[in-house]
Write an enzyme that holds these catalytic residues in place. Sequence first.
Site, mmCIF file in Angstrom:
data_model
loop_
_atom_site.group_PDB
_atom_site.id
_atom_site.type_symbol
_atom_site.label_atom_id
_atom_site.label_comp_id
_atom_site.label_asym_id
_atom_site.label_seq_id
_atom_site.Cartn_x
_atom_site.Cartn_y
_atom_site.Cartn_z
ATOM 1 N N ASP A 97 41.508 35.425 54.905
ATOM 2 C CA ASP A 97 41.645 36.832 55.311
ATOM 3 C C ASP A 97 40.170 37.432 55.363
ATOM 4 O O ASP A 97 39.776 37.918 56.489
ATOM 5 C CB ASP A 97 42.207 37.680 54.479
ATOM 6 N N ASP B 52 45.201 46.766 44.581
ATOM 7 C CA ASP B 52 43.667 46.457 45.055
ATOM 8 C C ASP B 52 43.190 47.290 45.763
ATOM 9 O O ASP B 52 41.756 47.731 45.674
ATOM 10 C CB ASP B 52 43.419 44.998 45.189
ATOM 11 N N ARG C 299 37.957 44.318 39.948
ATOM 12 C CA ARG C 299 37.620 44.992 41.011
ATOM 13 C C ARG C 299 36.647 45.912 40.989
ATOM 14 O O ARG C 299 35.484 46.221 41.885
ATOM 15 C CB ARG C 299 38.843 45.980 41.425
ATOM 16 N N SER D 66 49.829 34.169 46.642
ATOM 17 C CA SER D 66 48.616 34.990 46.644
ATOM 18 C C SER D 66 48.054 34.778 45.349
ATOM 19 O O SER D 66 48.847 35.219 44.390
ATOM 20 C CB SER D 66 49.182 36.339 47.176
#
Length: 402
Positions: A15, A125, A96, A176
């Site tokens: 991605d 996220d 994050r 994922s």
Amino acid sequence: MTAEKVVLAYSGGLDTSVAIGWIAERTGADVIAVAVDVGQGGEDMDAIRKRALACGAADVEVVDARAEFAAAYCVPATCANALYMDRYPLISALSRPLIVTHLARVAAAKGATMAAHGCTGKGNDQVRFEVGLASLAPGLKVLAPVRDSGMTRDKAIEFAAAKGLPIDVTARSPYSIDQNLWGRSCETGHLEDIWEAPHDDVWAYTADPAQPREPDELVLRFAAGVPTAIDGRQLDPLEIITELNQRAGSQGIGRIDMVEDRLVGIKSREIYEAPAAVTLITAHSELESVCVELDLARFKRQAEQRWTELVYDGLWFSPLRRALDAFIAQASAPVSGDVRMRLHGGRAVVTGRRSDASLYDYRLATYDTGDVFDQSLSKGFVELWGLPSKTAAMRDRRLADA
Ligand code: ARG
């Protein structure tokens, strides 16, 4: 006129690799890929740098943030005994804000006007990236191509093929996955059937806990809540977490299979592996039981839950999280000493604790000779303690009878 610049949180996966060209085409901006090493392992960071350039990045910034992640994120999470819904050690949620910190730093250094991430619109996220960016770099415009400009999985694969991008789309896992020093998150694929047991191929950080093997015993030392040594060897947080991932992981410790409440309202099935996190939090909370006074310990549990939910919800940079950190630091002052643990069969079990700051007093606790606890004081204490309940119960009986 020179092109505008966009900093992209780059993982090296499909991605974000496609996002480089996708964003460049749509905005005409130069894409600066920012790859942050939070101990995700797997690929060499140099391979990731080369891929970003091959995918059309104007510039790449690789940051080794492992020591920072360990000391400034995993250690506070340990001090907060941070387990979302009593189970999830915040693996992805913790990384994050650190990634965002570096994105904002690079954006400022390079004069970028935009920041991009590869998150979908269904997860937590996106919230963590955007709320974090809004706090650290409010002037940046945010681009989320997967969520906002139709960069679906099929389109991404098509784009990669059309441009001849060096990404092996056939090597993609059905899951994922997001992993770092603090653990590994795995979702989608057969896991979306919440009745289906996890297949063996979801596990990577842990050995099968049912496999026969010798138990492993270790002593963890803490100073003011911070882990400082294993078996008397002074180590920094990164070394401690790395060693525990290996030792506890090989005993099958830290496997978690749960249905989780995402901030966006979805319940989702998640598989986590967090050998070091589970071992450290188990040891740390045990040492707190010995060193933290009753009222403080009870209150801290509420503060911990709030801290954990803030971090989960993407509010790392909130004033409340900072204030709670100050409270937790104060509460952690006496949390120094050793915890002995036996790692075996998927569990990290505490078998001993010792501390100079211990509140455990043998003379008060013992039922043997040497007892200094004056039991005669308890009689009056119990009577007064129960007086409000007793008075109310008598009133209720009187009204019921009337
Ligand atoms: N559900 C977890 C969280 O919100 C893990 C997210 C993992 N991210 C991913 N892209 N697989 O913290």
